[in-house]
Design a protein around this motif. Structure first.
Motif, PDB file in Angstrom:
ATOM      1  N   PRO A  27     -82.392  17.701 -20.992  1.00 10.78           N
ATOM      2  CA  PRO A  27     -80.975  17.733 -21.669  1.00 10.78           C
ATOM      3  C   PRO A  27     -80.086  18.631 -20.717  1.00 10.78           C
ATOM      4  CG  PRO A  27     -82.594  19.398 -22.624  1.00 10.78           C
ATOM      5  CD  PRO A  27     -83.135  18.608 -21.993  1.00 10.78           C
ATOM      6  N   TYR A  28     -80.802  19.036 -19.727  1.00  8.99           N
ATOM      7  CA  TYR A  28     -80.007  19.831 -18.382  1.00  8.99           C
ATOM      8  C   TYR A  28     -79.655  18.805 -17.327  1.00  8.99           C
ATOM      9  CZ  TYR A  28     -81.128  24.161 -20.811  1.00  8.99           C
ATOM     10  OH  TYR A  28     -81.393  25.265 -21.868  1.00  8.99           O
ATOM     11  N   ASN A  29     -80.301  17.421 -17.455  1.00  9.72           N
ATOM     12  CA  ASN A  29     -80.200  16.734 -16.536  1.00  9.72           C
ATOM     13  C   ASN A  29     -79.018  15.717 -16.760  1.00  9.72           C
ATOM     14  OD1 ASN A  29     -80.386  14.451 -14.508  1.00  9.72           O
ATOM     15  ND2 ASN A  29     -82.308  15.081 -14.082  1.00  9.72           N
ATOM     16  N   HIS A  30     -77.790  15.874 -16.145  1.00  6.15           N
ATOM     17  CA  HIS A  30     -76.497  15.176 -16.874  1.00  6.15           C
ATOM     18  C   HIS A  30     -76.655  13.656 -16.553  1.00  6.15           C
ATOM     19  CE1 HIS A  30     -72.735  14.590 -18.217  1.00  6.15           C
ATOM     20  NE2 HIS A  30     -72.536  13.816 -16.982  1.00  6.15           N
ATOM     21  N   THR A  31     -77.289  13.236 -15.217  1.00  8.44           N
ATOM     22  CA  THR A  31     -77.612  11.911 -14.930  1.00  8.44           C
ATOM     23  C   THR A  31     -78.613  11.231 -15.896  1.00  8.44           C
ATOM     24  OG1 THR A  31     -77.253  12.476 -12.539  1.00  8.44           O
ATOM     25  CG2 THR A  31     -78.278  10.437 -12.953  1.00  8.44           C
ATOM     26  N   ALA A  32     -79.539  11.832 -16.017  1.00  2.00           N
ATOM     27  CA  ALA A  32     -80.550  11.361 -16.971  1.00  2.00           C
ATOM     28  C   ALA A  32     -80.109  11.113 -18.506  1.00  2.00           C
ATOM     29  CB  ALA A  32     -81.794  12.262 -17.071  1.00  2.00           C
ATOM     30  N   ASN A  59     -82.049  30.344 -27.700  1.00  2.00           N
ATOM     31  CA  ASN A  59     -81.554  30.301 -26.355  1.00  2.00           C
ATOM     32  C   ASN A  59     -80.489  29.484 -26.147  1.00  2.00           C
ATOM     33  OD1 ASN A  59     -83.107  32.418 -25.349  1.00  2.00           O
ATOM     34  ND2 ASN A  59     -84.875  31.282 -25.029  1.00  2.00           N
ATOM     35  N   ILE A  60     -80.331  28.227 -27.014  1.00  2.00           N
ATOM     36  CA  ILE A  60     -79.423  27.404 -26.717  1.00  2.00           C
ATOM     37  C   ILE A  60     -78.362  27.240 -27.844  1.00  2.00           C
ATOM     38  CG2 ILE A  60     -80.881  26.026 -25.138  1.00  2.00           C
ATOM     39  CD1 ILE A  60     -81.223  24.030 -27.550  1.00  2.00           C
ATOM     40  N   ALA A  61     -78.798  27.753 -29.144  1.00  2.00           N
ATOM     41  CA  ALA A  61     -77.924  27.420 -30.151  1.00  2.00           C
ATOM     42  C   ALA A  61     -78.036  28.800 -31.361  1.00  2.00           C
ATOM     43  CB  ALA A  61     -78.397  26.433 -31.057  1.00  2.00           C
ATOM     44  N   VAL A  85     -76.664  21.265 -36.662  1.00  2.00           N
ATOM     45  CA  VAL A  85     -75.940  21.367 -35.652  1.00  2.00           C
ATOM     46  C   VAL A  85     -75.353  22.702 -35.653  1.00  2.00           C
ATOM     47  CG1 VAL A  85     -73.762  20.384 -34.954  1.00  2.00           C
ATOM     48  CG2 VAL A  85     -75.247  18.856 -36.029  1.00  2.00           C
ATOM     49  N   CYS A  86     -75.430  23.599 -34.619  1.00  2.00           N
ATOM     50  CA  CYS A  86     -74.965  24.873 -34.695  1.00  2.00           C
ATOM     51  C   CYS A  86     -74.029  25.130 -33.287  1.00  2.00           C
ATOM     52  CB  CYS A  86     -76.202  25.758 -34.461  1.00  2.00           C
ATOM     53  SG  CYS A  86     -77.270  25.435 -36.097  1.00  2.00           S
ATOM     54  N   PRO A  87     -73.379  26.387 -33.282  1.00  2.00           N
ATOM     55  CA  PRO A  87     -72.800  26.827 -32.207  1.00  2.00           C
ATOM     56  C   PRO A  87     -73.631  26.994 -30.853  1.00  2.00           C
ATOM     57  CG  PRO A  87     -71.956  28.033 -34.054  1.00  2.00           C
ATOM     58  CD  PRO A  87     -73.115  27.084 -34.411  1.00  2.00           C
ATOM     59  N   LEU A  88     -72.772  26.609 -29.909  1.00  2.00           N
ATOM     60  CA  LEU A  88     -73.608  26.439 -28.613  1.00  2.00           C
ATOM     61  C   LEU A  88     -73.745  27.680 -27.852  1.00  2.00           C
ATOM     62  CD1 LEU A  88     -74.759  24.492 -26.242  1.00  2.00           C
ATOM     63  CD2 LEU A  88     -72.492  24.279 -25.290  1.00  2.00           C
ATOM     64  N   LEU A  89     -74.849  28.022 -27.440  1.00  2.00           N
ATOM     65  CA  LEU A  89     -75.011  29.181 -26.503  1.00  2.00           C
ATOM     66  C   LEU A  89     -74.988  28.846 -24.941  1.00  2.00           C
ATOM     67  CD1 LEU A  89     -77.318  31.442 -28.727  1.00  2.00           C
ATOM     68  CD2 LEU A  89     -74.951  31.682 -28.611  1.00  2.00           C
ATOM     69  N   ASP A  90     -75.807  27.542 -24.599  1.00  2.00           N
ATOM     70  CA  ASP A  90     -75.971  27.573 -23.128  1.00  2.00           C
ATOM     71  C   ASP A  90     -74.942  26.516 -22.783  1.00  2.00           C
ATOM     72  OD1 ASP A  90     -77.106  27.162 -20.827  1.00  2.00           O
ATOM     73  OD2 ASP A  90     -79.116  27.022 -21.421  1.00  2.00           O
ATOM     74  N   SER A  91     -74.214  26.887 -21.773  1.00  2.00           N
ATOM     75  CA  SER A  91     -73.169  25.809 -21.218  1.00  2.00           C
ATOM     76  C   SER A  91     -73.725  25.026 -20.253  1.00  2.00           C
ATOM     77  CB  SER A  91     -72.022  26.731 -20.881  1.00  2.00           C
ATOM     78  OG  SER A  91     -72.430  27.546 -19.717  1.00  2.00           O
ATOM     79  N   ASN A  92     -74.844  25.220 -19.725  1.00  2.00           N
ATOM     80  CA  ASN A  92     -75.671  24.317 -18.708  1.00  2.00           C
ATOM     81  C   ASN A  92     -76.355  22.935 -19.310  1.00  2.00           C
ATOM     82  OD1 ASN A  92     -75.157  26.345 -16.606  1.00  2.00           O
ATOM     83  ND2 ASN A  92     -76.890  27.722 -17.457  1.00  2.00           N
ATOM     84  N   ILE A  93     -76.137  22.981 -20.517  1.00  2.00           N
ATOM     85  CA  ILE A  93     -76.657  21.826 -21.090  1.00  2.00           C
ATOM     86  C   ILE A  93     -75.455  20.572 -20.865  1.00  2.00           C
ATOM     87  CG2 ILE A  93     -77.114  20.558 -23.420  1.00  2.00           C
ATOM     88  CD1 ILE A  93     -78.418  23.076 -24.332  1.00  2.00           C
ATOM     89  N   SER A  94     -76.168  19.607 -20.678  1.00  2.00           N
ATOM     90  CA  SER A  94     -75.187  18.538 -20.248  1.00  2.00           C
ATOM     91  C   SER A  94     -74.052  18.343 -21.366  1.00  2.00           C
ATOM     92  CB  SER A  94     -75.865  16.929 -20.149  1.00  2.00           C
ATOM     93  OG  SER A  94     -75.013  15.965 -20.238  1.00  2.00           O
ATOM     94  N   SER A  95     -72.890  18.158 -20.932  1.00  2.00           N
ATOM     95  CA  SER A  95     -71.676  18.007 -21.692  1.00  2.00           C
ATOM     96  C   SER A  95     -71.647  16.890 -22.714  1.00  2.00           C
ATOM     97  CB  SER A  95     -70.407  18.087 -21.015  1.00  2.00           C
ATOM     98  OG  SER A  95     -70.324  16.778 -19.995  1.00  2.00           O
ATOM     99  N   LEU A 118     -86.130  18.724 -24.959  1.00  2.00           N
ATOM    100  CA  LEU A 118     -86.250  17.290 -24.899  1.00  2.00           C
ATOM    101  C   LEU A 118     -84.839  16.503 -25.698  1.00  2.00           C
ATOM    102  CD1 LEU A 118     -87.586  14.920 -23.589  1.00  2.00           C
ATOM    103  CD2 LEU A 118     -89.075  14.644 -25.729  1.00  2.00           C
ATOM    104  N   VAL A 119     -84.178  15.838 -25.025  1.00  2.00           N
ATOM    105  CA  VAL A 119     -83.229  14.996 -25.858  1.00  2.00           C
ATOM    106  C   VAL A 119     -83.993  14.145 -26.778  1.00  2.00           C
ATOM    107  CG1 VAL A 119     -81.447  13.098 -25.667  1.00  2.00           C
ATOM    108  CG2 VAL A 119     -81.394  15.044 -23.999  1.00  2.00           C
TER     109      VAL A 119
END
Length: 214
Positions: free
Chosen positions: A42-47, A75-77, A98-108, A137-138
């Motif tokens: 989920p951190y790999n925007h291209t993937a 750590n992410i939500a 579906v919860c508020p996001l905490l980690d802004s590094n996850i693909s937009s 993992l997405v």
């Protein structure tokens, strides 16, 4: 099966090899609690972009993220009391929150209005092993958007879903429905986005008996 690596859940080393594909930026097909899923780091925007292309899915429709532990999820939500009540009863399992996001590094592409993210801890043993090695993992259904989800590898190979790098065979998925999705991104408001393997009335009852109402 052109250039697609095939792994088997029954071989522990195969799960590690499949995780290595994910960590290397690849897109994989794998078993979940309900149907077969397709995903990536989920951190790999291209993937992540490739998953949308492979599924022919509009980019305005976010995808969920799988984790293996509550610590990782947190750590992410942001899990409030409502989310904690549901997670305690249904995780690991067939519920996506579906919860508020905490980690802004996850693909937009995975984030709803850049404020919320869908998360789940799967109950499938093979999936948990895979996710624990990947970190996150997405995890979305392995089918063209709008088409029926697949319950075994053969259905995927005979479908029009193409362009992924590897497949992890976990046998035949006995559940016919996808996970149930509950949106808890807004304070004091819960919304059942999709009724799947867990019934809506069971979700409402769990929230009610946990001292919560819509």
């Amino acid at each position: 099966m052109e250039n697609i690596k095939l792994f088997d859940c029954s071989r522990r080393h195969d799960v590690s090899k499949c995780a290595a594909v994910v960590k290397g930026g690849g897109v994989i097909v794998f078993p979940t609690d309900t149907v077969y899923g397709i995903g990536c780091d989920p951190y790999n925007h291209t993937a992540v972009s490739r998953v949308f292309v492979i599924k022919a899915r509009k980019t305005g429709k976010p995808l969920p993220i799988l984790a293996s532990t509550m610590k990782d999820v947190k750590n992410i939500a942001l899990l409030d009391y409502r989310a904690s009540v549901l997670a305690k009863k249904y995780w690991p399992g067939q519920l996506t929150l579906v919860c508020p996001l905490l980690d802004s590094n996850i693909s937009s592409l995975l984030v709803s209005n850049k404020e919320a993210v869908a998360v789940r801890i799967p109950g499938n043993k093979c999936t948990l092993e895979l996710v624990s090695e990947c970190g996150f993992l997405v995890g979305t259904s392995a089918n063209i958007s709008g088409k029926a989800p697949a319950r075994n590898i053969r259905q995927i190979l005979s479908s029009s879903l193409k362009g992924f790098d590897a497949m992890l065979d976990g046998g035949y998925m006995t559940h016919e429905k996808e996970s149930t999705i509950v949106d808890l991104s807004k304070k004091d408001h819960s919304n059942i986005v999709r009724e799947g393997a867990i019934r809506s009335e069971d979700i409402r009852e769990t929230l009610s008996t946990g001292g919560l109402t819509n």
